[in-house]
Design an enzyme around this catalytic site. Sequence first.
Site, PDB file in Angstrom:
ATOM      1  N   ASP A 476       0.824  -1.206   0.000  1.00 50.64           N
ATOM      2  CA  ASP A 476       0.000   0.000   0.000  1.00 50.64           C
ATOM      3  C   ASP A 476       0.861   1.259   0.000  1.00 50.64           C
ATOM      4  O   ASP A 476       2.047   1.232   0.346  1.00 50.64           O
ATOM      5  CB  ASP A 476      -0.923  -0.012   1.228  1.00 50.64           C
ATOM      6  N   ASP A 546     -10.510   1.719  -3.478  1.00 53.57           N
ATOM      7  CA  ASP A 546     -11.035   1.494  -2.128  1.00 53.57           C
ATOM      8  C   ASP A 546     -12.561   1.494  -2.118  1.00 53.57           C
ATOM      9  O   ASP A 546     -13.171   1.046  -1.148  1.00 53.57           O
ATOM     10  CB  ASP A 546     -10.528   2.579  -1.176  1.00 53.57           C
TER      11      ASP A 546
END
Length: 725
Positions: A476, A546
């Site tokens: 990430d 997301d």
Amino acid sequence: MAIYVKEDELVFHLQTKKTSYIMKVLDEKYLTHVYWGRKMTTPDMGNAQINRGICFAPINYDWRYSLDFVCQEYPVGCGTDYRVPAISAVYDDGSRTVELEYDSYIVISGKPKLQGLPATYVEEATEADTLEIILKDKVKGMKVVLQYTAYNELDVITRNVKVINESNARITLEKVASASVDFEHAQFDMITLPGAWGRERHIERNSLRSGIQSVESRRGASSHQANPFIALASKNATEDYGDVYGFNLVYSGNYSAGVEVDQLFKSRAWIGINAYDFSWILESGEEFQSPEAVMVYSGEGLGEMSRTYHRLYRKRLVRGRYRDEVRPILVNNWEATYFGFDEEKIVGLAKEAAALGIELLVLDDGWFGKRNSDNCSLGDWYVNKDKLPNGITELAKRVNEEGVKFGLWFEPEMVSPDSDLYRAHPDWCIHVTDRKRTECRSQLTLDLSRKEVCDYIVKAVSDVLDSANIAYVKWDMNRHMSALGSAGLDREHQKEMPHRYMLGLYDVMERIVSSHPDVLFESCSGGGGRFDPGILYYMPQTWTSDDTDAVERLYIQYGTSMVYPISAMGAHVSAVPNHQSGRVASLKMRGDVAMSGNFGYELDLMKFTDEEKEEVKAQVASYKELRTFVQSADMYRLESPFEGNTTAWQFISEDGNDIFAAYFRILAKVNMGIFRMRFVGLDADATYEVVGENKSYSGAELMNIGLVVDFWGDYQSRTWRLKKL
């Protein structure tokens, strides 16, 4: 051989399977652009290239033309061409006028690697040929090597640029585009993929207008806000008709791509590193390598352009074991537990995953340091013993004993001010001395332009990966750069930091990925904030967004498919009400949307009802059959969510024997008539079985009449699996 040279006229003709790309040296000095489009024999240059128009422009040669009106191949700054340059530089005496003249060329069988940068590749030299054209500023000693690779079986031309300082003085580069293409007209629509966090890669299409229109990132990442891609489409271009020219940059940092329409309605397209906050000092003998631009021409509409990108990226950008292997079905614990987990909770999820047929459990944020919220511990890549007293090694072992593989989340490029790493090395982050360090999500960005920082990340991540049976990593990156400065660079080199960061990141990824070849790496950047070809070279899939809401994912995945293949898209079923949009979509629709990607779940499996568990088992079993061909299939976009209330797409296996198609409706409407799913790309004379329905139809009927779609209610979906008999 894909490259032909007419020595007497200095004409260069690159050919792919269906396309031609032609250049000519004008007056033995200037490299000009002649043609890019459908494949042809080398044309008559007197007809194909017209250079005229004076209009108060400085003249280059014998009063016949000005470079301001010539279609050029690599235009320069501060000369007689007033349009957007491909390259700009400052010489040691302060002068900025660049004059590049043709010097020579070489043809290479195959495709050379780029030093320190990701790029497409070949496995056999016979797959492509490469042309290098050398240009020189003979007064100032700057050499520019334009490298073109033409793939034989794919309608792809890649370009990159190398700049070499052959003088005894310093040269400072201010801009180096990877590709620039001049067109004789501007009758195009420009297609881009803008967005925001949770709304990535939506499609916008606008007519070109006079002046400059562009997309770019100045965030230190390719970004949620725009993607390093543009396409120029003829006004009549559709999914399956018309001329389309695609430009995509194999780079993950600041970029610029755009088009300028000039006073004579010619258009100049470019793509490359963003000149904003960029400079690069070349001392005598040093060189600078640009990223690669991937250019695709399609004479058969947007769909064929996309499928060409997909085929190239699946097989000649992505590398390693998982390029060709099917990807596992996973469950990520994030939306199930957030930071509130312990060993028993994770093992319980693994047990439930195994019962449902799910193959991989991913432990997300919160397993390291003192991480119980997002305000501390990034950089401290050791186990949080309060949560996991037996460590990652034992947890992975227990998950494996349930028959499920184990994966782990990292955010290696970041550091929390509240961390042992920051307290030990406060100068390792990107910062400007004597100014406040700007935080986002209570974190700072590590300075990957510094070797010692890169070495730390490689060791810290590798130590964890080597400590347990870890099959998957989610990598990430949750903030963009700000207050740009590096304690490792002197004042003259500070503007090199953003690009040096990318070179450092690519080096870190290369070292970790190559030393752990059996680990499946998935990239993430607040979801889809770094979904680009540069990262796909190291990590074969990316968390698409997301935003996991099924309706929003129709837009996101449809737009993403404009350039990137389904095999690159992480797509999961999440809980309802959705944690981003609050929408309540059926489990069926959530599953059907996610199956058009790398399938998984992002929720608490133990909250499913018995009925939902049976539906999940069916979804998992269905996808295990589909993934054997869908992840490498050709995609056809049939109905766009950007144009109406319905969306449809279809996947056809490489051999044409397997088909998966999906149809979605967002909102219910009354008395709207008959809806049909009309398939494409089938064999009209063949018969196809609808799997699970005991029905068969001819390819002609499926394409021309289609199958009726009946829905009741909002957020509905329907899928079909066809087998060619």
